[in-house]
Design an enzyme around this catalytic site. Sequence first.
Site, PDB file in Angstrom:
ATOM      1  N   ASP A 185       0.857  -1.182   0.000  1.00 11.70           N
ATOM      2  CA  ASP A 185       0.000   0.000   0.000  1.00 11.70           C
ATOM      3  C   ASP A 185       0.896   1.237   0.000  1.00 11.70           C
ATOM      4  O   ASP A 185       2.050   1.172  -0.429  1.00 11.70           O
ATOM      5  CB  ASP A 185      -0.920  -0.037   1.229  1.00 11.70           C
ATOM      6  CG  ASP A 185      -2.270   0.612   0.976  1.00 11.70           C
ATOM      7  OD1 ASP A 185      -2.295   1.847   0.829  1.00 11.70           O
ATOM      8  OD2 ASP A 185      -3.288  -0.095   0.925  1.00 11.70           O
ATOM      9  N   HIS A 230      -3.009   6.051   3.708  1.00  8.35           N
ATOM     10  CA  HIS A 230      -3.974   5.029   3.318  1.00  8.35           C
ATOM     11  C   HIS A 230      -3.615   3.654   3.887  1.00  8.35           C
ATOM     12  O   HIS A 230      -4.460   2.941   4.435  1.00  8.35           O
ATOM     13  CB  HIS A 230      -4.044   4.981   1.790  1.00  8.35           C
ATOM     14  CG  HIS A 230      -5.063   4.054   1.215  1.00  8.35           C
ATOM     15  ND1 HIS A 230      -4.775   2.740   0.884  1.00  8.35           N
ATOM     16  CD2 HIS A 230      -6.365   4.238   0.898  1.00  8.35           C
ATOM     17  CE1 HIS A 230      -5.851   2.170   0.378  1.00  8.35           C
ATOM     18  NE2 HIS A 230      -6.838   3.059   0.374  1.00  8.35           N
ATOM     19  N   SER A 416     -11.339  -0.235  -0.383  1.00  7.68           N
ATOM     20  CA  SER A 416     -10.034  -0.343   0.273  1.00  7.68           C
ATOM     21  C   SER A 416     -10.179  -0.748   1.734  1.00  7.68           C
ATOM     22  O   SER A 416      -9.269  -1.345   2.314  1.00  7.68           O
ATOM     23  CB  SER A 416      -9.291   0.992   0.209  1.00  7.68           C
ATOM     24  OG  SER A 416      -8.769   1.239  -1.069  1.00  7.68           O
TER      25      SER A 416
END
Length: 506
Positions: A185, A230, A416
């Site tokens: 990620d 994220h 996600s």
Amino acid sequence: MIRNYLYSFLALLTIFSVSFAGAAVPASAAAWRTKVDPWVLQTAASADTEFLVYLTIQADLSTAHDLPTRLEKGRYVFQALTATANRTQAPLITYLENLGLEYKPFWIANMIWVRGNLSAIQLLASRLDVAHLFANPSVTLDAPVESASSSFEPQSVEWNISKVNVPAVWALGYNGQGVVIGGQDTGYAWSHSAIENQYRGWDGAQADHNYNWYDATADHSPTPIDPYGHGTHTMGIMLGDDGAGNQIGMAPGARWIGCRNMDASGTGSPATYSTCYQWFVAPTDLNGENPRPDLAPDVINNSWGCPPSEGCTDPAVILTVVRNLVAAGIVTTHSAGNSGSSPPSGCGTVNTPAAIYDESFTVGATNSSDTIASFSSIGPVTVDGSHRPKPDISAPGVNVRSCIPGGGYGWKSGTSMAAPHVAGLVALLISASPNLRGQVDEIESIIDQSAYHISWAGCDSSGVPNNAYGWGRIDALAALQFLHTLVLGKVASESSVMPGDLIPTL
């Protein structure tokens, strides 16, 4: 004398033939162009560009599936892939060096990243040992659609974790212990209190990031970082628990390792994604050396996409990479994407690698009422002409609270956020039955069959599974019960059961 001249000529001809064994002169300009992605040709028209040279010979891993353990699968796959790359890439690398081109070899698929101009592209595409030149665009993260919520308050055990019946599994003694989760990620704020103690590179007193962290971006950070924010949120969903009331993760007893495939702006590329896939099959030290397949994770989460709109053309190179990772016995969960789910315009919105692949365990997003989120992409997969049903499964992905860099917590919505729930569930199942480790098909089947089935009609599907929810929303307790039923069936049909198969009566 004539005979001597003839021998000399034949010798020179042999040298010439060996030197150019990988090359071929195309019959026409179209012959080599058919082996090059349009994006590569377009970007090379004005300047040097980067691309992935995919070799004709690829490793045959068909026998890996029959190996009994993840360790055996991983070692076999690593040895087969590296042997194929070492055997076939040498002539091409010599050719690249003679042309003065910048390059980086891979083995997760037999390919080489190259930077060059249009002339070099034509020369490489004309070689017999080159199957195709694939695009390597810079791809922006499909960001979560929301970053905060006023409708949900923090809870000791977050609503999404309770929704999928995880506390009941913890009560039976299974919290992911003995399992390693991987994530690729934007990076990870490893010292956040919710995930620090679960990091495999932390022993409670000091950190060792070798074999536990790798940065595939240009930053090459030697320590885990997440300037975008994220990745940290997704890792918290998989296993976060600060021990002080923030129970945000599915499998807090698991350990994690991470690979950064996107930079501070949330931008990655097929090359950075492939670098991380390769690292997970055989983690390396911080210098990218001394690979060890014995330190591979059991499951990895992928909350990113590579859309055609940004130059990704469903490259066979990423498909090969994912297939090879799965052959190594590693489950790969993948977010379905946030392109919408309202038919008829929403049909076929699962359209980005690697979510589109059969080998990817693709996850859609549901809300607290078990309704598919309006942003959650749905199938079938039409971008590659397969009309493959997708997603495979669903999980909570709306207003999900998890950790963020800086030590705090925040709410995000997106597929996600859904996919990490499934990676965490994989860890729970393996902790309950360690012999599931490496059995990708069996693990995915258990999760599918035990899901809270939600019927849906539309986009060429009806009933269960369907192109909105897949098999339905995951249920951790039901998955454990389903596993228990399978074990009892094995006991009834066999005289003995392998250690690790037995789990307590539910």
